[in-house]
Design an enzyme around this catalytic site. Structure first.
Site, PDB file in Angstrom:
ATOM      1  N   LYS A 174      38.680  34.982  48.666  1.00  0.00           N
ATOM      2  CA  LYS A 174      37.789  36.106  48.380  1.00  0.00           C
ATOM      3  C   LYS A 174      38.344  36.921  47.215  1.00  0.00           C
ATOM      4  CE  LYS A 174      37.182  40.452  49.906  1.00  0.00           C
ATOM      5  NZ  LYS A 174      36.587  40.988  48.680  1.00  0.00           N
ATOM      6  N   GLU A 249      51.181  41.483  50.337  1.00  0.00           N
ATOM      7  CA  GLU A 249      51.787  42.067  49.128  1.00  0.00           C
ATOM      8  C   GLU A 249      51.043  43.362  48.855  1.00  0.00           C
ATOM      9  OE1 GLU A 249      51.991  39.179  45.997  1.00  0.00           O
ATOM     10  OE2 GLU A 249      52.674  37.653  47.403  1.00  0.00           O
ATOM     11  N   CYS A 283      51.012  47.094  40.838  1.00  0.00           N
ATOM     12  CA  CYS A 283      51.671  47.430  42.114  1.00  0.00           C
ATOM     13  C   CYS A 283      53.133  47.794  41.904  1.00  0.00           C
ATOM     14  CB  CYS A 283      51.539  46.266  43.084  1.00  0.00           C
ATOM     15  SG  CYS A 283      52.115  44.724  42.369  1.00  0.00           S
ATOM     16  N   GLU A 384      50.877  56.443  46.342  1.00  0.00           N
ATOM     17  CA  GLU A 384      50.583  55.562  45.206  1.00  0.00           C
ATOM     18  C   GLU A 384      49.319  56.073  44.511  1.00  0.00           C
ATOM     19  OE1 GLU A 384      49.007  51.588  45.976  1.00  0.00           O
ATOM     20  OE2 GLU A 384      50.474  50.783  44.575  1.00  0.00           O
TER      21      GLU A 384
END
Ligand code: NAD
Length: 490
Positions: A174, A249, A283, A384
């Site tokens: 996906k 992750e 990231c 973040e």
């Protein structure tokens, strides 16, 4: 207008809902494609096909050299179409062409790396008491659900697809619903090289429907996910039904530590590269800059001067150094964090706004932004932001640098700059993070494991570690002197 379809059982399919989602160019807000809006029934169909394909052995029973040949062929076709694919990636994600060209080249290298691995030794034997011989073989996990984000649309897909296929698994993939354009190219190539129907399937659509079904389905043996930590937490819960193997992750808030004895110019360059490449939507971004007190003011003065000169613009312009954020919604999130930073009392010394000049207001451009005078409890230090927002922290000595660096829920990446090699290594060894750099920031290789400590994830992608995540380990014990044991009822 290009219509992006799903790829199930070797055929291009419309979604059962009949609906298509607008895909937007973040540089100008224009619609560039319509993507199939798959739903739970489409996901179930793809999963059933992948299950059947795995159980038939159509892929895992191939000779290793045959599977390798398919992966090499994909790499070659990707390379042939590199110009077109990097152009489309920039159109869809926004990042500058030189970045997407790098991503496509890395994706090609990743397929070749795992093609090579298929034919390499992958088992071990043990010395156990005679007359037994024990050995371990690696086998595919089964049906793998691969779910990826929008920040490296092609590369994140390949980091999962290449090792999953190499190890003999079948796949339900996906892409992010925000950036599905280059996934279409990859699946055209997969079709062209003739991977057997059903081995790899693509369902587009929302995370809450398609993604959740992949995570929950009892017919999926493993989920490999890259995305936000909150989504990762959800996927862990959804995967409990059949105790799915999971690799996660996730996000980061990574420290980049600059000591006073660092090479000043190199440290400035990498501080900028660490936060502004990918417009901070990376990231492993060095989003917390930790500066030794004695160089703080001089470093900030130079850093701000340089950050203000960064050429922000559409990714297709040759001059552009930093592109737009990926979507309007994401830009609003980043701008709201800038407001939070101001309200929390941090000092804004660079940027801080959406760029509206020269017609750029139609896109999602945000200025390179820097906050100083922060405290460790501020939300802009802890959460973040995933945008071009650098948060600076000051430290007195080595001990405080390590303490501040580790004062985070995340543990993805870290950098240390010092010309004292022993000190740099001493500090890096104390940092609780999975990806680290000394005197540089960001370079990473298909050969080396990628992943984080703490809430930055579970497991590792890439390298041999990434391959192993797509395998089960089986011990085989062989009796070399077959005779009755006489253990019972002699
Ligand atoms: P996201 O978590 O919102 O979405 C990632 C993917 O998960 C998308 O395909 C989405 O549709 C799907 N998803 C969303 N909700 C889901 C659910 N309930 N069940 C199953 N799937 C679901 O992340 P994003 O906004 O696309 O990407 C940004 C995040 O990704 C950042 O936090 C970033 O740090 C992280 N990221 C991590 C790495 C890494 O290697 N550690 C690499 C790239 C991005």
């Amino acid at each position: 207008m290009k219509k992006l379809k799903m790829y199930i059982n070797g055929k291009w399919e419309d979604p059962s809902s009949g609906e298509f989602r607008d895909i937007i160019n973040p540089a100008n807000g224009e619609i560039i494609a319509k993507a199939a809006e798959g739903d739970i029934s489409d996901a179930k169909k793809a999963i059933a096909i992948a299950r059947e394909a795995f159980d038939s052995g159509i892929w895992s029973d191939l000779l290793a050299v045959e599977r390798a040949a398919f992966l090499y062929a994909i790499a070659d076709k990707l390379e042939e179409r590199a110009g077109e694919i990097s152009y489309l990636e920039t159109l869809d994600n926004g990042k500058p062409l030189h970045e997407t060209q790098f991503d496509v080249a890395d994706a090609v290298a990743c397929f070749r790396y795992y093609a090579g691995m298929v034919t390499k030794p992958d088992g071990v034997t043990y010395q156990v008491p005679d007359p037994m011989q024990a050995m371990v073989v690696r086998e595919p996990v089964g049906v793998c659900g691969l779910i990826v984000p929008w920040n490296f649309p092609l590369l994140m897909s390949v980091w999962k697809i290449a090792p999953a296929l190499a190890a003999g698994n079948t796949v339900v993939f996906k892409p992010s619903e925000v950036t599905p354009v280059t996934a279409q190219c990859l699946f055209e190539i997969i079709e062209e090289v003739g991977i057997p129907a059903g081995v790899i399937n693509m369902v587009m659509g929302a995370g809450k429907t398609v993604g959740n079904e992949i995570a929950e389905s009892l017919d999926v043996d493993k989920v490999s996910f890259t995305g936000g930590t909150a989504t990762g937490r959800h996927i862990m819960k959804a995967a409990t039904g059949n105790i799915k193997k999971i690799s996660l992750e996730l996000g980061g808030k990574s420290p980049n530590i600059i000591f006073a004895d660092a090479d000043f110019e190199a440290a400035i360059d990498y501080a900028l590269f660490g936060i502004y490449s990918g417009a901070g939507q990376v990231c492993s971004a060095g989003s917390r800059l930790l500066l030794e007190e004695s160089i703080h003011d001089q470093f900030i003065e130079e850093l701000v001067k340089r950050a203000q000169k960064i050429k922000v613009g559409p990714g297709h312009d040759d001059e552009t150094e930093m592109g737009p954020l990926v979507s309007k919604g994401h830009m609003e999130k980043v701008l709201s964090y800038i407001e939070i930073g101001k309200q929390e009392g941090a000092k804004l010394v660079c940027g801080g706004s959406q760029i509206m000049e020269d017609g750029m207001g139609a896109g999602y451009f945000v200025e390179p932004t820097i906050f100083i005078n922060t405290t460790p409890d501020m939300r802009i230090v802890r959460e973040e932001i995933f945008g071009p927002v650098l948060v600076v922290q000051k430290f007195k000595d080595e001990e405080e640098a390590v303490r501040l660096a580790n004062d985070t829920d995340y543990g993805l990446a870290a950098g240390v700059f010092s010309q004292d090699g022993a000190k740099a290594l001493r500090v890096i060894k104390k940092i609780r993070a999975g990806i680290t750099w000394i005197n540089c920031y960001h370079p990473t290789y298909n050969e080396a494991p990628w992943g984080g400590y703490k809430q930055s994830g579970i497991g590792r992608g890439l390298g041999t570690f990434g391959y192993e995540e797509f395998t089960e380990v089986k011990q085989i014990n062989i009796n070399l002197e077959v005779q009755p044991t006489g253990w019972f009822a002699k």
